[in-house]
Design a protein around this motif. Structure first.
Motif, mmCIF file in Angstrom:
data_model
loop_
_atom_site.group_PDB
_atom_site.id
_atom_site.type_symbol
_atom_site.label_atom_id
_atom_site.label_comp_id
_atom_site.label_asym_id
_atom_site.label_seq_id
_atom_site.Cartn_x
_atom_site.Cartn_y
_atom_site.Cartn_z
ATOM 1 N N GLN A 157 -1.644 -0.420 -5.022
ATOM 2 C CA GLN A 157 -1.299 -0.147 -6.417
ATOM 3 C C GLN A 157 -0.491 1.138 -6.543
ATOM 4 O O GLN A 157 0.481 1.198 -7.303
ATOM 5 C CB GLN A 157 -2.558 -0.086 -7.283
ATOM 6 N N LYS A 158 -0.868 2.154 -5.782
ATOM 7 C CA LYS A 158 -0.123 3.422 -5.805
ATOM 8 C C LYS A 158 1.305 3.201 -5.300
ATOM 9 O O LYS A 158 2.274 3.705 -5.887
ATOM 10 C CB LYS A 158 -0.839 4.469 -4.947
ATOM 11 N N TYR A 159 1.453 2.433 -4.237
ATOM 12 C CA TYR A 159 2.768 2.115 -3.684
ATOM 13 C C TYR A 159 3.611 1.364 -4.723
ATOM 14 O O TYR A 159 4.775 1.703 -4.954
ATOM 15 C CB TYR A 159 2.590 1.285 -2.408
ATOM 16 N N ASN A 160 3.020 0.364 -5.378
ATOM 17 C CA ASN A 160 3.748 -0.399 -6.390
ATOM 18 C C ASN A 160 4.155 0.492 -7.568
ATOM 19 O O ASN A 160 5.240 0.330 -8.129
ATOM 20 C CB ASN A 160 2.929 -1.601 -6.863
ATOM 21 N N GLU A 161 3.293 1.441 -7.933
ATOM 22 C CA GLU A 161 3.636 2.385 -8.999
ATOM 23 C C GLU A 161 4.855 3.217 -8.601
ATOM 24 O O GLU A 161 5.729 3.487 -9.433
ATOM 25 C CB GLU A 161 2.449 3.301 -9.308
ATOM 26 N N GLU A 162 4.928 3.616 -7.327
ATOM 27 C CA GLU A 162 6.084 4.382 -6.840
ATOM 28 C C GLU A 162 7.353 3.537 -6.912
ATOM 29 O O GLU A 162 8.417 4.039 -7.286
ATOM 30 C CB GLU A 162 5.840 4.858 -5.407
ATOM 31 N N LEU A 163 7.244 2.257 -6.566
ATOM 32 C CA LEU A 163 8.392 1.355 -6.657
ATOM 33 C C LEU A 163 8.860 1.225 -8.105
ATOM 34 O O LEU A 163 10.064 1.245 -8.378
ATOM 35 C CB LEU A 163 8.038 -0.031 -6.106
ATOM 36 N N VAL A 164 7.903 1.117 -9.037
ATOM 37 C CA VAL A 164 8.238 1.002 -10.458
ATOM 38 C C VAL A 164 8.915 2.283 -10.944
ATOM 39 O O VAL A 164 9.949 2.238 -11.614
ATOM 40 C CB VAL A 164 6.981 0.677 -11.309
ATOM 41 N N LYS A 165 8.340 3.441 -10.609
ATOM 42 C CA LYS A 165 8.916 4.721 -11.038
ATOM 43 C C LYS A 165 10.336 4.898 -10.514
ATOM 44 O O LYS A 165 11.185 5.475 -11.185
ATOM 45 C CB LYS A 165 8.038 5.887 -10.580
ATOM 46 N N ALA A 166 10.599 4.391 -9.301
ATOM 47 C CA ALA A 166 11.933 4.494 -8.714
ATOM 48 C C ALA A 166 12.894 3.456 -9.298
ATOM 49 O O ALA A 166 14.099 3.506 -9.047
ATOM 50 C CB ALA A 166 11.852 4.326 -7.191
ATOM 51 N N GLY A 167 12.349 2.499 -10.056
ATOM 52 C CA GLY A 167 13.175 1.483 -10.685
ATOM 53 C C GLY A 167 13.684 0.415 -9.738
ATOM 54 O O GLY A 167 14.701 -0.219 -10.016
ATOM 55 N N TRP A 213 11.635 1.969 2.058
ATOM 56 C CA TRP A 213 10.549 1.479 1.199
ATOM 57 C C TRP A 213 9.563 0.634 1.999
ATOM 58 O O TRP A 213 8.350 0.738 1.809
ATOM 59 C CB TRP A 213 11.098 0.691 0.011
ATOM 60 N N ALA A 214 10.067 -0.210 2.887
ATOM 61 C CA ALA A 214 9.181 -1.055 3.696
ATOM 62 C C ALA A 214 8.281 -0.197 4.586
ATOM 63 O O ALA A 214 7.098 -0.507 4.765
ATOM 64 C CB ALA A 214 9.995 -2.034 4.535
ATOM 65 N N LEU A 215 8.820 0.879 5.131
ATOM 66 C CA LEU A 215 8.024 1.765 5.984
ATOM 67 C C LEU A 215 6.939 2.499 5.205
ATOM 68 O O LEU A 215 5.929 2.909 5.784
ATOM 69 C CB LEU A 215 8.933 2.777 6.694
ATOM 70 N N ARG A 216 7.120 2.638 3.908
ATOM 71 C CA ARG A 216 6.121 3.322 3.077
ATOM 72 C C ARG A 216 4.990 2.401 2.636
ATOM 73 O O ARG A 216 3.953 2.876 2.170
ATOM 74 C CB ARG A 216 6.801 3.922 1.847
ATOM 75 N N MET A 217 5.179 1.084 2.778
ATOM 76 C CA MET A 217 4.137 0.144 2.354
ATOM 77 C C MET A 217 2.892 0.354 3.217
ATOM 78 O O MET A 217 2.992 0.454 4.439
ATOM 79 C CB MET A 217 4.614 -1.307 2.500
ATOM 80 N N PRO A 218 1.720 0.394 2.601
ATOM 81 C CA PRO A 218 0.479 0.503 3.388
ATOM 82 C C PRO A 218 0.305 -0.741 4.259
ATOM 83 O O PRO A 218 0.855 -1.800 3.939
ATOM 84 C CB PRO A 218 -0.622 0.562 2.328
ATOM 85 N N ASP A 219 -0.453 -0.610 5.337
ATOM 86 C CA ASP A 219 -0.775 -1.779 6.179
ATOM 87 C C ASP A 219 -1.302 -2.846 5.239
ATOM 88 O O ASP A 219 -2.343 -2.687 4.616
ATOM 89 C CB ASP A 219 -1.824 -1.393 7.218
ATOM 90 N N PRO A 220 -0.567 -3.963 5.083
ATOM 91 C CA PRO A 220 -0.913 -4.923 4.045
ATOM 92 C C PRO A 220 -2.274 -5.585 4.191
ATOM 93 O O PRO A 220 -2.778 -6.167 3.234
ATOM 94 C CB PRO A 220 0.201 -5.966 4.114
ATOM 95 N N HIS A 221 -2.877 -5.507 5.351
ATOM 96 C CA HIS A 221 -4.187 -6.119 5.519
ATOM 97 C C HIS A 221 -5.266 -5.094 5.825
ATOM 98 O O HIS A 221 -6.448 -5.407 5.777
ATOM 99 C CB HIS A 221 -4.143 -7.209 6.596
#
Length: 144
Positions: A28-38, A95-103
């Motif tokens: 959720q924090k990662y997605n919020e960063e994506l949203v803030k960056a537009g 951005w992909a490198l910043r994504m948390p380990d998805p599992h």
């Protein structure tokens, strides 16, 4: 440029193992960063392949074949995706490198693929005009 971060399935995601609250918070924090960056266009997880259906076309011009899941190769199955719009391939990689380990269990794998733009796959002016009209119609429906 649009890019899709494809989250590959694991044995746990295929078994329906839910992520920890810690991982949910990180995503959720990662997605919020994506949203803030537009740059975020969409992000969703998918149900395990046991609830999926695969449609294949085994013969040219033949009838499609419908097969119910589950499907056996977890490495080939998608567990979720994030769609972003960025200025360059390098930005998409960042951005992909910043994504948390998805599992969250060290099994995570993300495949990064650029989305083809309409001009990349067709050059016939009539086809391009029809595609543009369909996209405009879709945008109008979204606004309604």
């Amino acid at each position: 440029m649009r890019f899709m971060m494809i989250v590959k399935a694991t044995t746990d995601s295929e078994a329906g193992v839910m992520p920890s609250q810690e991982l949910i918070d990180a995503i959720q924090k990662y997605n919020e960063e994506l949203v803030k960056a537009g740059v975020l266009l969409a992000a969703d997880g998918l149900q395990p392949s046991s609830s999926g259906i695969r449609i294949s076309y085994p013969e040219p011009g033949g009838k499609p074949k419908v097969v119910d899941g589950p499907f056996t190769e977890a490495k080939e199955i998608i567990a979720g995706y994030t769609l972003i719009e960025v200025k360059s391939k390098e930005e998409a990689i960042e951005w992909a490198l910043r994504m948390p380990d998805p599992h969250g269990f060290g099994q995570g794998e993300i495949e990064l693929r650029q989305v083809s733009e309409i001009g990349d796959i067709m050059d016939n002016p009539d086809s391009l005009a029809k595609e543009a009209a369909l996209r405009n119609q879709l945008e109008e429906q979204k606004r309604a």
